[in-house]
Design a protein around this motif. Structure first.
Motif, PDB file in Angstrom:
ATOM      1  N   LEU A 128      -8.850   7.817 -11.182  1.00  0.00           N
ATOM      2  CA  LEU A 128      -9.637   6.907 -10.351  1.00  0.00           C
ATOM      3  C   LEU A 128     -10.608   6.053 -11.152  1.00  0.00           C
ATOM      4  O   LEU A 128     -11.141   5.073 -10.627  1.00  0.00           O
ATOM      5  N   GLY A 129     -10.864   6.394 -12.392  1.00  0.00           N
ATOM      6  CA  GLY A 129     -11.830   5.597 -13.152  1.00  0.00           C
ATOM      7  C   GLY A 129     -11.721   5.732 -14.648  1.00  0.00           C
ATOM      8  O   GLY A 129     -11.463   4.766 -15.365  1.00  0.00           O
TER       9      GLY A 129
ATOM     10  N   THR B  90      -6.651   3.029  -7.929  1.00  0.00           N
ATOM     11  CA  THR B  90      -7.649   2.367  -8.781  1.00  0.00           C
ATOM     12  C   THR B  90      -7.326   0.890  -8.956  1.00  0.00           C
ATOM     13  O   THR B  90      -8.224   0.037  -8.921  1.00  0.00           O
TER      14      THR B  90
ATOM     15  N   SER C 290     -15.488   8.944 -10.689  1.00  0.00           N
ATOM     16  CA  SER C 290     -14.467   9.614 -11.493  1.00  0.00           C
ATOM     17  C   SER C 290     -15.065  10.743 -12.336  1.00  0.00           C
ATOM     18  O   SER C 290     -14.560  11.875 -12.333  1.00  0.00           O
TER      19      SER C 290
ATOM     20  N   THR D 281      -9.174  12.521 -10.213  1.00  0.00           N
ATOM     21  CA  THR D 281     -10.471  11.886 -10.482  1.00  0.00           C
ATOM     22  C   THR D 281     -10.462  11.136 -11.814  1.00  0.00           C
ATOM     23  O   THR D 281     -11.086  10.072 -11.933  1.00  0.00           O
TER      24      THR D 281
END
Length: 488
Positions: free
Chosen positions: A401-402, A337, A353, A398
């Motif tokens: 990732l965000g 990220t 995400s 996930t």
């Protein structure tokens, strides 16, 4: 416009390199001695900013260590101090209670004594809290230590992303802002790793290290130039910005933009709750609070705080090793990220995400439902354990990732400077209040129904997808002043 070491009238522009606010003073001889060595090391602007970020990242490492501490130590602490599952759940959640108190005061502390001064204040209760836990003979010292840790973490969780956002160039702000969450995941992973080899008392002593390094490190980094500008310290503001951008860099345009932004904002230093009803204030505050609340309602703390027990419930025998593996995966995913956020943008990563989390938690919920209806003697029983493990790993990836890093980045970017103290405290308080509710109820919900618990988290993740699509603006590639003026 390019500042050299001295102006025409002989004033040293690097003097405020160590400025932390009005709460402490150093002699000019001490200042110039430290400045000369530090400034020589930080001639290049990008190196200077990265160095500052690495120093303040010790705070989020402490934050992560606090989050991860309860997972590998649960069985030992309950046995040694004769705690029930409810008492340990209270212990796990008390850091969030302390963080709520810290969050209420974090914005005002950071506004009155500066970003560096507030980090210094946050480090002290963290150190005392870990010592109280390590020497605890009953639950009272254990609970007190956890509350003190939480107080410090509450201040850190607001101050660090704001400081990074205010010192970073616009093309690096997303990546450097993601370092905050990356450091949190490193702290969690370290707690999981060290928990495999040392008992809970020694692990608590090791928790002191990040803050004991942070305190002296703060003397070698500049104060936020935007905070200095807001406080009317014009000389200090320009000198701090020059140090951060490099002594050979022309900072004239950035100085003028920050000044224009401050001139067009409210002249009043005191903002009341009634002022937050204006659209230029309530909209960014709603986005910031919404993302931070949904981040916690996703159930990530339930997984991180009690991952060992979840893996045991899934039939995985080496649950602590699996938990450490989860920590490594989280660090790697957050590192990805950090590389992507300034290229792909905040909104895209948040959508990817939250969609990924919706599907992965649905998979975990299905696995636990099926496990409840299959006999333990069946060869399918182990398959469902693997299925839940895959779902949990996918959830952590996930999330990292965000939804892990980006809400804090966006909160630090979109809040107007004149309400940042008050609004930042409200947003951080909302985050920690939700975190406390999730942490306090996680063990009880998992005892009630693991499948039902992850079904609830799945619904929240699906709602977050809609929230991001409807409300969250893209802030990639824009200065803080451009972002905040767009709400006017």
């Amino acid at each position: 416009m390019s500042f050299r070491d001295d102006t025409e009238d002989g004033r040293d522009l690097r003097k405020p390199f160590l400025h932390t606010g009005s709460w402490y003073k150093m002699s000019s001889r001490q200042s110039s001695s430290i400045l000369s060595s530090s400034a020589q090391m930080l001639r290049d602007g990008s190196i200077s900013v990265v160095f500052c970020v690495l120093i303040v990242a010790l705070g989020p490492i402490q934050f992560g260590f606090t989050c991860g501490y309860s997972s590998p130590t649960q069985a030992e602490i309950m046995n040694d101090l004769n705690l029930s599952i409810s008492e340990f759940s209270l212990f796990g959640s008390l850091s969030n209670v302390g963080a709520m108190v810290g969050a209420i005061s974090s914005g005002q502390i950071a506004e009155y004594i500066g970003r560096k001064g507030s980090l210094m204040i946050a480090a002290i209760p963290n150190i005392i809290g870990w010592l109280a836990i390590s020497f605890a003979r009953d639950s009272s010292f254990l609970f007190m230590g956890r509350l003190l840790e939480g107080f410090g973490v509450g201040i850190i969780s607001y101050t660090v992303p704001v400081y990074i956002a205010e010192i970073a160039p616009q093309n690096m702000r997303g990546s450097l802002g993601s370092v905050n969450q990356l450091a949190v995941t490193i702290g969690i992973m370290l707690a999981y790793l060290l928990g495999l080899f040392v008992n809970w008392r020694v692990l608590a002593v090791l928790g002191i290290l990040p803050c004991t390094i942070l305190i002296p490190g703060l003397f070698f980094i500049p104060e936020s130039p935007r905070w200095l500008a807001k406080m009317g310290m014009t000389e200090d503001f320009e000198a701090s910005l020059q140090v951060l951008r490099g002594f050979d860099t022309d900072i004239c345009a950035e100085v003028n933009e920050i000044r224009r932004s401050l001139a067009s904002s409210s002249k009043r230093m005191t903002i009341r709750f009634a002022d937050l009803k204006r659209k230029r204030y309530w909209y960014p505050l709603m986005v910031g609070i919404g993302l931070l609340i949904l981040q916690q309602l996703s159930g990530i703390n339930a997984v991180l705080f009690y991952s060992s027990n979840i893996f045991k419930s899934a039939g995985i025998s080496s649950s602590n090793v699996a938990t450490f593996g989860l920590g490594i995966i989280q660090v790697v995913a957050t590192g990805v990220t950090t590389c992507l956020v300034d290229k792909a943008g905040r909104r895209l990563l948040l959508i990817v995400s939250t969609v990924g989390m919706t599907f992965s938690m649905f998979l975990v919920a299905v696995a636990f439902y099926l496990e409840d209806i299959v006999s333990k003697d069946s060869h399918l029983y182990g398959v469902y354990g693997i299925l839940s493990l895959v779902g949990l790993v996918a959830m952590v990836i996930t999330f990292s990732l965000g939804l892990g890093a980006i809400p804090w980045i966006i909160m630090s970017e979109i809040l107007p400077v004149e309400i940042k103290g008050l609004a930042g405290s409200i947003a951080t308080l909302a985050n920690w209040l939700t975190s406390w509710v999730v942490t306090m109820t996680a063990n009880l919900l998992l005892t009630w129904s693991a499948g039902g618990t992850f079904t609830i988290y799945t619904i929240v993740a699906a709602f977050t997808v809609a929230f991001v699509n409807l409300w969250v603006p893209e802030t990639k590639g824009r200065t803080l002043e451009e972002i905040q003026s767009s709400f006017r």
